[in-house]
Scaffold this motif. Structure first.
Motif, PDB file in Angstrom:
ATOM      1  N   THR A   1     125.310  21.481  18.791  1.00  0.00           N
ATOM      2  CA  THR A   1     124.239  20.476  18.914  1.00  0.00           C
ATOM      3  C   THR A   1     124.774  19.096  19.301  1.00  0.00           C
ATOM      4  O   THR A   1     124.036  18.256  19.783  1.00  0.00           O
ATOM      5  N   ASP A   2     126.082  18.850  19.082  1.00  0.00           N
ATOM      6  CA  ASP A   2     126.604  17.494  19.298  1.00  0.00           C
ATOM      7  C   ASP A   2     127.329  17.346  20.637  1.00  0.00           C
ATOM      8  O   ASP A   2     128.286  16.589  20.733  1.00  0.00           O
ATOM      9  N   TYR A   3     126.856  18.040  21.663  1.00  0.00           N
ATOM     10  CA  TYR A   3     127.534  17.953  22.967  1.00  0.00           C
ATOM     11  C   TYR A   3     127.445  16.544  23.568  1.00  0.00           C
ATOM     12  O   TYR A   3     128.227  16.184  24.447  1.00  0.00           O
ATOM     13  N   VAL A   4     126.487  15.740  23.088  1.00  0.00           N
ATOM     14  CA  VAL A   4     126.420  14.320  23.499  1.00  0.00           C
ATOM     15  C   VAL A   4     126.801  13.415  22.320  1.00  0.00           C
ATOM     16  O   VAL A   4     127.668  12.565  22.434  1.00  0.00           O
ATOM     17  N   THR A   5     126.127  13.614  21.180  1.00  0.00           N
ATOM     18  CA  THR A   5     126.415  12.834  19.972  1.00  0.00           C
ATOM     19  C   THR A   5     126.064  13.649  18.738  1.00  0.00           C
ATOM     20  O   THR A   5     125.158  14.482  18.789  1.00  0.00           O
ATOM     21  N   GLY A   6     126.780  13.393  17.668  1.00  0.00           N
ATOM     22  CA  GLY A   6     126.511  14.089  16.414  1.00  0.00           C
ATOM     23  C   GLY A   6     125.682  13.247  15.461  1.00  0.00           C
ATOM     24  O   GLY A   6     125.525  13.589  14.291  1.00  0.00           O
ATOM     25  N   LEU A   7     125.176  12.130  15.960  1.00  0.00           N
ATOM     26  CA  LEU A   7     124.410  11.212  15.107  1.00  0.00           C
ATOM     27  C   LEU A   7     122.979  11.076  15.618  1.00  0.00           C
ATOM     28  O   LEU A   7     122.709  11.323  16.801  1.00  0.00           O
ATOM     29  N   GLY A   8     122.099  10.676  14.731  1.00  0.00           N
ATOM     30  CA  GLY A   8     120.720  10.410  15.142  1.00  0.00           C
ATOM     31  C   GLY A   8     119.887  11.677  15.269  1.00  0.00           C
ATOM     32  O   GLY A   8     120.264  12.739  14.779  1.00  0.00           O
ATOM     33  N   ASP A   9     118.747  11.537  15.941  1.00  0.00           N
ATOM     34  CA  ASP A   9     117.772  12.621  16.049  1.00  0.00           C
ATOM     35  C   ASP A   9     118.290  13.732  16.979  1.00  0.00           C
ATOM     36  O   ASP A   9     118.518  13.496  18.162  1.00  0.00           O
ATOM     37  N   PRO A  10     118.455  14.948  16.442  1.00  0.00           N
ATOM     38  CA  PRO A  10     118.974  16.026  17.295  1.00  0.00           C
ATOM     39  C   PRO A  10     117.920  16.658  18.209  1.00  0.00           C
ATOM     40  O   PRO A  10     118.273  17.407  19.118  1.00  0.00           O
ATOM     41  N   LEU A  11     116.634  16.357  17.977  1.00  0.00           N
ATOM     42  CA  LEU A  11     115.573  17.076  18.697  1.00  0.00           C
ATOM     43  C   LEU A  11     115.705  17.065  20.228  1.00  0.00           C
ATOM     44  O   LEU A  11     115.580  18.113  20.855  1.00  0.00           O
ATOM     45  N   PRO A  12     115.971  15.905  20.848  1.00  0.00           N
ATOM     46  CA  PRO A  12     116.075  15.929  22.321  1.00  0.00           C
ATOM     47  C   PRO A  12     117.151  16.891  22.819  1.00  0.00           C
ATOM     48  O   PRO A  12     116.984  17.530  23.855  1.00  0.00           O
ATOM     49  N   TYR A  13     118.242  17.010  22.055  1.00  0.00           N
ATOM     50  CA  TYR A  13     119.340  17.903  22.460  1.00  0.00           C
ATOM     51  C   TYR A  13     118.951  19.359  22.238  1.00  0.00           C
ATOM     52  O   TYR A  13     119.252  20.220  23.066  1.00  0.00           O
ATOM     53  N   LEU A  14     118.260  19.616  21.122  1.00  0.00           N
ATOM     54  CA  LEU A  14     117.793  20.989  20.861  1.00  0.00           C
ATOM     55  C   LEU A  14     116.864  21.435  21.985  1.00  0.00           C
ATOM     56  O   LEU A  14     116.941  22.575  22.461  1.00  0.00           O
ATOM     57  N   GLU A  15     116.007  20.532  22.426  1.00  0.00           N
ATOM     58  CA  GLU A  15     115.061  20.873  23.507  1.00  0.00           C
ATOM     59  C   GLU A  15     115.812  21.236  24.776  1.00  0.00           C
ATOM     60  O   GLU A  15     115.499  22.230  25.442  1.00  0.00           O
ATOM     61  N   ARG A  16     116.823  20.445  25.119  1.00  0.00           N
ATOM     62  CA  ARG A  16     117.564  20.709  26.361  1.00  0.00           C
ATOM     63  C   ARG A  16     118.407  21.985  26.242  1.00  0.00           C
ATOM     64  O   ARG A  16     118.582  22.712  27.212  1.00  0.00           O
ATOM     65  N   ILE A  17     118.928  22.248  25.036  1.00  0.00           N
ATOM     66  CA  ILE A  17     119.711  23.477  24.809  1.00  0.00           C
ATOM     67  C   ILE A  17     118.817  24.703  25.029  1.00  0.00           C
ATOM     68  O   ILE A  17     119.207  25.666  25.696  1.00  0.00           O
ATOM     69  N   ALA A  18     117.609  24.643  24.468  1.00  0.00           N
ATOM     70  CA  ALA A  18     116.668  25.772  24.624  1.00  0.00           C
ATOM     71  C   ALA A  18     116.274  25.927  26.090  1.00  0.00           C
ATOM     72  O   ALA A  18     116.261  27.041  26.631  1.00  0.00           O
ATOM     73  N   GLU A  19     115.987  24.805  26.726  1.00  0.00           N
ATOM     74  CA  GLU A  19     115.585  24.808  28.132  1.00  0.00           C
ATOM     75  C   GLU A  19     116.676  25.421  29.025  1.00  0.00           C
ATOM     76  O   GLU A  19     116.389  26.115  29.998  1.00  0.00           O
TER      77      GLU A  19
END
Ligand code: ZN
Length: 266
Positions: free
Chosen positions: A7-25
């Motif tokens: 989940t932390d391919y960009v950052t391990g801090l803050g709201d993970p939702l935008p990254y989860l969305e892109r991972i699923a996409e």
């Protein structure tokens, strides 16, 4: 095909939702939860329910979770209060993994090359491990110790002598192995529970996309194929050292490489 990315391919801090969305996409089916792995953050029941709903909505599953050593909460701290809080932090992640459907968390053994305090740190670390065993039995969540440097290797061997594979396993990090060797996995293939696959050029821990550095992937896949590991390919990559600056392109490239590694495993 089941494939996982951190989940932390960009950052391990803050709201993970935008990254989860892109991972699923991008087409991944699973995530390695790496948010807040080195902070004091305690996930509340509400946080965990929220993350569970988000994962479900996106069609993602939690493969495993990188658990935490913070600043005020550290399971090896010489400050008794901070060590107690550090144990609670690990408990928090065991409970989170359990609730989100995973059966393993990753922890680093002591890595610091601080020989003066080596014995004292080891004593506190082993005491913390001992204490958490009951939580592991209760939750069904094991601890996978991650390979790092020579000190980490020594500490892991000591812990493996004391505890069986029903409690302690191994997280194999291909980048760390490229810098410090793959002995732990070679000696304990029956303990492998978690993969951290990424690449580097042999000079530093760069978390690059596999096949862009000097990791011997034939050898790594051979070791994984000959081990007890029975889950999917899992990447612990980061965009920080990647020439690909667009997130979607980065994840698309990661997916292609994860598929390639997965096919090599068969
Ligand atoms: Zn790692």
């Amino acid at each position: 095909m089941k494939l996982s990315v951190t989940t932390d391919y960009v950052t391990g801090l803050g709201d993970p939702l935008p990254y989860l969305e892109r991972i699923a996409e991008a087409g991944f089916t699973h995530v390695h939860w790496c948010h807040e792995w080195n902070t004091d953050y305690l996930y509340s029941d509400q946080d965990i329910s929220g993350i569970g709903s988000q994962l479900e909505k996106l069609g993602l599953e939690l493969l495993d979770l990188h658990a935490s050593v913070g600043i005020e909460r550290s399971w090896v701290s010489s400050d008794q209060e901070a060590r107690r809080a550090g144990i609670d932090l690990v408990r928090n992640r065991m409970a989170m993994a359990r609730r989100l459907g995973s059966d393993v968390i990753v922890m680093h053994p002591p890595f610091a090359a601080d020989n003066e305090n080596c014995q004292a740190v080891r004593q506190r670390w082993l005491a913390s491990l001992e204490e958490l065993q009951a939580d592991s039995v209760r939750t069904g969540v094991r601890i996978a110790l991650e390979n790092g440097n020579q000190r980490g290797l020594q500490e892991t061997e000591i812990a493996f002598d004391l505890h069986g594979s029903d409690y302690l396993g191994l997280c194999f990090d291909s980048g760390h192995a490229n810098l410090h060797g793959a002995e732990l996995l070679e000696r304990h293939p029956d303990r492998l529970l978690v993969l951290h696959l990424h690449d580097n050029d042999g000079t530093a821990d760069q978390h690059r996309i596999p096949f862009t550095g000097t990791v011997d992937w034939e050898k790594v896949i051979g070791l994984i194929a000959g081990s007890s590991y029975d889950k999917c390919i899992s990447l612990e990559v980061s965009m920080s050292n990647s020439p690909i600056k667009d997130e979607k392109k980065f994840l698309a490239s990661c997916l292609t490489v994860a598929e390639r590694l997965s096919k090599m495993c068969r």
